[in-house]
Enzyme design. Structure first.
Site, PDB file in Angstrom:
ATOM      1  N   LYS A 122       0.864  -1.178   0.000  1.00  0.00           N
ATOM      2  CA  LYS A 122       0.000   0.000   0.000  1.00  0.00           C
ATOM      3  C   LYS A 122       0.904   1.233   0.000  1.00  0.00           C
ATOM      4  CE  LYS A 122      -1.447   2.919   2.677  1.00  0.00           C
ATOM      5  NZ  LYS A 122      -1.278   4.071   1.776  1.00  0.00           N
ATOM      6  N   GLU A 178      10.250   1.392  10.187  1.00  0.00           N
ATOM      7  CA  GLU A 178      11.234   2.437   9.850  1.00  0.00           C
ATOM      8  C   GLU A 178      10.520   3.755  10.074  1.00  0.00           C
ATOM      9  OE1 GLU A 178      14.324   2.026   9.159  1.00  0.00           O
ATOM     10  OE2 GLU A 178      14.458  -0.094   8.658  1.00  0.00           O
ATOM     11  N   CYS A 201      13.824  11.117   6.503  1.00  0.00           N
ATOM     12  CA  CYS A 201      13.906  10.702   7.904  1.00  0.00           C
ATOM     13  C   CYS A 201      15.327  10.859   8.419  1.00  0.00           C
ATOM     14  CB  CYS A 201      13.461   9.257   8.031  1.00  0.00           C
ATOM     15  SG  CYS A 201      14.349   8.176   6.923  1.00  0.00           S
TER      16      CYS A 201
HETATM   17  N1  LIG Z   1      13.070   5.384   9.062  1.00  0.00           N
HETATM   18  C1  LIG Z   1      12.913   5.372   7.743  1.00  0.00           C
HETATM   19  O1  LIG Z   1      13.480   4.563   7.053  1.00  0.00           O
HETATM   20  C2  LIG Z   1      12.016   6.360   7.070  1.00  0.00           C
HETATM   21  C3  LIG Z   1      12.154   6.572   5.693  1.00  0.00           C
HETATM   22  C4  LIG Z   1      11.334   7.506   5.076  1.00  0.00           C
HETATM   23  C5  LIG Z   1      10.380   8.194   5.841  1.00  0.00           C
HETATM   24  N2  LIG Z   1      10.280   7.983   7.170  1.00  0.00           N
HETATM   25  C6  LIG Z   1       9.319   8.730   7.976  1.00  0.00           C
HETATM   26  O2  LIG Z   1       8.071   8.844   7.308  1.00  0.00           O
HETATM   27  C7  LIG Z   1       7.401  10.031   7.708  1.00  0.00           C
HETATM   28  C8  LIG Z   1       6.904  10.768   6.471  1.00  0.00           C
HETATM   29  O3  LIG Z   1       6.090   9.980   5.712  1.00  0.00           O
HETATM   30  P1  LIG Z   1       4.512  10.098   5.750  1.00  0.00           P
HETATM   31  O4  LIG Z   1       4.081  11.492   6.048  1.00  0.00           O
HETATM   32  O5  LIG Z   1       4.022   9.458   4.493  1.00  0.00           O
HETATM   33  O6  LIG Z   1       4.167   9.228   7.031  1.00  0.00           O
HETATM   34  P2  LIG Z   1       2.749   8.662   7.469  1.00  0.00           P
HETATM   35  O7  LIG Z   1       3.003   7.887   8.697  1.00  0.00           O
HETATM   36  O8  LIG Z   1       1.728   9.727   7.516  1.00  0.00           O
HETATM   37  O9  LIG Z   1       2.329   7.711   6.287  1.00  0.00           O
HETATM   38  C9  LIG Z   1       3.113   6.601   5.891  1.00  0.00           C
HETATM   39  C10 LIG Z   1       2.211   5.591   5.234  1.00  0.00           C
HETATM   40  O10 LIG Z   1       1.274   5.127   6.199  1.00  0.00           O
HETATM   41  C11 LIG Z   1      -0.028   5.215   5.685  1.00  0.00           C
HETATM   42  N3  LIG Z   1      -0.956   5.394   6.803  1.00  0.00           N
HETATM   43  C12 LIG Z   1      -1.279   6.528   7.464  1.00  0.00           C
HETATM   44  N4  LIG Z   1      -2.163   6.260   8.444  1.00  0.00           N
HETATM   45  C13 LIG Z   1      -2.390   4.915   8.413  1.00  0.00           C
HETATM   46  C14 LIG Z   1      -3.196   4.027   9.180  1.00  0.00           C
HETATM   47  N5  LIG Z   1      -3.948   4.456  10.184  1.00  0.00           N
HETATM   48  N6  LIG Z   1      -3.172   2.712   8.884  1.00  0.00           N
HETATM   49  C15 LIG Z   1      -2.398   2.257   7.872  1.00  0.00           C
HETATM   50  N7  LIG Z   1      -1.626   3.037   7.110  1.00  0.00           N
HETATM   51  C16 LIG Z   1      -1.608   4.367   7.378  1.00  0.00           C
HETATM   52  C17 LIG Z   1       0.034   6.365   4.717  1.00  0.00           C
HETATM   53  O11 LIG Z   1      -1.042   6.277   3.796  1.00  0.00           O
HETATM   54  C18 LIG Z   1       1.386   6.119   4.077  1.00  0.00           C
HETATM   55  O12 LIG Z   1       1.290   5.109   3.096  1.00  0.00           O
HETATM   56  C19 LIG Z   1       8.422  10.821   8.476  1.00  0.00           C
HETATM   57  O13 LIG Z   1       8.175  10.720   9.857  1.00  0.00           O
HETATM   58  C20 LIG Z   1       9.745  10.142   8.124  1.00  0.00           C
HETATM   59  O14 LIG Z   1      10.740  10.298   9.085  1.00  0.00           O
HETATM   60  C21 LIG Z   1      11.079   7.059   7.799  1.00  0.00           C
END
Ligand SMILES: NC(=O)c1ccc[n+]([C@@H]2O[C@H](COP(=O)([O-])OP(=O)(O)OC[C@H]3O[C@@H](n4cnc5c(N)ncnc54)[C@H](O)[C@@H]3O)[C@@H](O)[C@H]2O)c1
Length: 494
Positions: free
Chosen positions: A186, A262, A296
């Site tokens: 997803k 992650e 991140c």
């Molecule tokens: N540690 C790592 O490797 C890494 C890498 C890239 C990004 N990030 C982190 O990702 C974040 C940014 O990305 P974002 O804004 O897309 O994050 P997000 O948590 O808002 O969304 C990530 C994913 O989760 C999905 N999602 C959101 N709510 C959900 C739920 N209730 N149930 C299931 N899926 C759900 C979103 O649709 C998306 O696909 C930042 O905090 C960044 O640090 C971490």
């Protein structure tokens, strides 16, 4: 306003718009669609199928049906699919780069960098596929034989973010293919096109039907929650915010599901008094401005020894000022738009709160007028330790600088966060490097470099930055179970 060009339109015409389930492209069960936008103009790029919970269930049905056969596929066959995918992706790097620039906004040069990085996971895990092995030994009392084998975990659910639309998917898909797992992906609703284009490429590379299924949706929780509760699912791998990750870990508890997380970061970037300041500024520009700060791994707390702080800050401001803000397709663009208005508003809120807390605005600090979600490269100095920006991830082009006096102060400030993904340090002292490697509470540490991501290294965090590792020798282990077989003494009846 920039109108999508002919080249862009012809690329978009080649992107599949359906859900990818059981090796076939299909509309959503209720016929619903959603629009994907260009964050630099607000224009609609494409309308694509919007998966319902029934589509999510169909995707898991397909993954579960394919699991047994896929696990039995010869490692060499799985390796060669990955290798073909690596070659196809490399050949089509320009198309993938342009697509990511269109849907996510990053400059085309950075998008090309992500294609190269994302492709390397395919090559690395194609090489790892044939190396999975177990062991055989005699028990210490000599009365039995111990056979330890590795088995694929089983069907996986992958949930990925918008900031690296390709690499965050290949970092999960490649080791799962290598290990013999099937999966449902997803992708983020803001950037689903890259995942669809990549699924089509994997199909062309020979991936059997049902091994990868893609369900893009605007109803993330409604589609994924039932899958997380389904006993056929064996693994959840998530990349995204700590807030969502925490909720998913709780949901995963019901089935005692294996999880890899992650999550967010808030990386400290330490510049010591013995650092090469020119190199530290180069490193800070990469660590801070890669992906426009929407990473991140972004250096979000720049901690500089007081004796070099003025020199470092002056040079960083100069470099940040020279960073051209423009649509990612423009050759001069060094920084594209933020991904949406909500992200831009959050960045501005953190900048404003820093100034209110006593920080000095040395550069930028404003949204750029006009279409798209552009924000000026921004430098804040004298940021107090209690300012929100020192504790919350700022997902944008904002460099907060603060000073320290002693090494122990620097370490204390660096560790003063719930996050523990990565830290960077510039120093020429070997013993200090070794002390930092032991004292900093992080999963990754960059020494005299502003970038640590490498497919051959284990990527991941400690504390609330997550669980598990992606890439390196560790990456495939996330998709393997250990099975032990105890065998009675073969000489007992001899
Ligand atoms: N540690 C790592 O490797 C890494 C890498 C890239 C990004 N990030 C982190 O990702 C974040 C940014 O990305 P974002 O804004 O897309 O994050 P997000 O948590 O808002 O969304 C990530 C994913 O989760 C999905 N999602 C959101 N709510 C959900 C739920 N209730 N149930 C299931 N899926 C759900 C979103 O649709 C998306 O696909 C930042 O905090 C960044 O640090 C971490």
């Amino acid at each position: 306003m920039i109108i999508t060009t002919t080249i862009e339109k012809s690329l978009l015409a080649r992107i599949p718009t359906g859900l990818f389930i059981g090796g076939a492209w299909r509309p959503a069960a209720d016929g619903g669609t959603f629009e994907v936008h260009d964050p630099s103009t607000g224009e609609v790029l494409l309308a694509i199928a919007d998966a319902t919970p029934a589509d999510g269930a169909a995707a898991l049905d397909a993954a579960a049906a394919a699991q047994r056969g896929w696990a039995k596929t010869a490692p060499r066959v799985r390796a060669e699919i990955l290798r073909r995918a690596f070659e196809l992706l490399t050949t089509r790097a320009d198309d993938f780069a342009l697509l990511m620039t269109l849907e996510m906004g990053k400059p085309i040069a950075e998008a090309r960098g992500e294609v190269a990085y994302g492709a390397e996971f395919l090559r690395w895990f194609s090489e790892e596929t044939a190396r999975v092995s177990g062991r055989f030994s005699t028990s210490p009392d000599g009365n039995s034989r111990l056979l330890v084998t590795k088995r694929p975990v089983g069907p996986c659910l992958f949930i990925t973010p918008w900031n690296f639309p390709l690499a965050m998917a290949t970092r999960k898909i490649a080791p799962a293919i290598a290990a013999g797992c099937t999966m449902v992906l997803k992708p983020a609703a803001l950037t689903p096109l890259t995942a669809l284009f990549f699924a089509q490429l994997l199909q062309e590379a020979g991936l059997p039907e049902g091994v990868l299924n893609v369900v893009q949706t605007t109803r993330a929780g409604a589609v994924t929650a039932p899958l997380i509760k389904d006993p056929r699912l064996r693994k959840l791998s998530f990349t995204g915010s700590t807030e969502v990750g925490r909720r998913l870990i709780a949901d995963a508890a019901d089935q005692v599901l294996r999880v890899s997380m992650e999550l967010g970061g808030n990386a400290p970037f330490l510049v010591f008094d013995d650092a090469d300041v020119d190199k530290a500024v180069d490193g800070a520009m990469i660590a801070k401005m890669r992906n426009g700060g929407e990473a991140c791994t972004a250096a979000n707390r720049i901690l500089v020894h007081e004796s070099v702080a003025d020199e470092f800050t002056a040079r960083l401001v100069e470099r940040m000022r020279a960073h051209t803000v423009a649509r990612g397709t423009e050759p001069e663009s060094k920084i594209g738009p933020l991904v949406d208005e909500a992200t831009r508003a959050k960045v501005h809120e953190l900048v404003t709160a820093s100034v209110e807390a006593g920080a000095t605005l040395a550069l930028g600090g404003r949204a750029v007028d006009g279409a798209g979600y552009f924000y000026e490269p921004t430098v804040l100095t004298n940021v107090p330790a209690h300012a929100r920006i020192m504790h919350e991830e700022v997902f944008g082009p904002v460099a907060p600088i603060t000073t320290f006096t002693t090494e122990s102060d620097a370490i204390r400030l660096a560790n003063d966060t719930e996050f523990g993904l990565v830290a960077y340090a510039y120093t020429r002292d070997l013993n200090r490097t070794l002390r930092l490697a032991e004292e900093l509470e992080v999963g990754m540490l960059g020494i005299n470099t502003g970038i640590v991501s490498n497919p051959a290294a284990p990527f991941g965090g400690v504390k609330q930055s997550g669980l598990g590792r992606e890439g390196g020798l560790e990456g495939i282990e996330e998709y393997l179970e250990t099975r032990y077989v105890g065998i009675a003494d073969p000489f007992a009846d001899a």
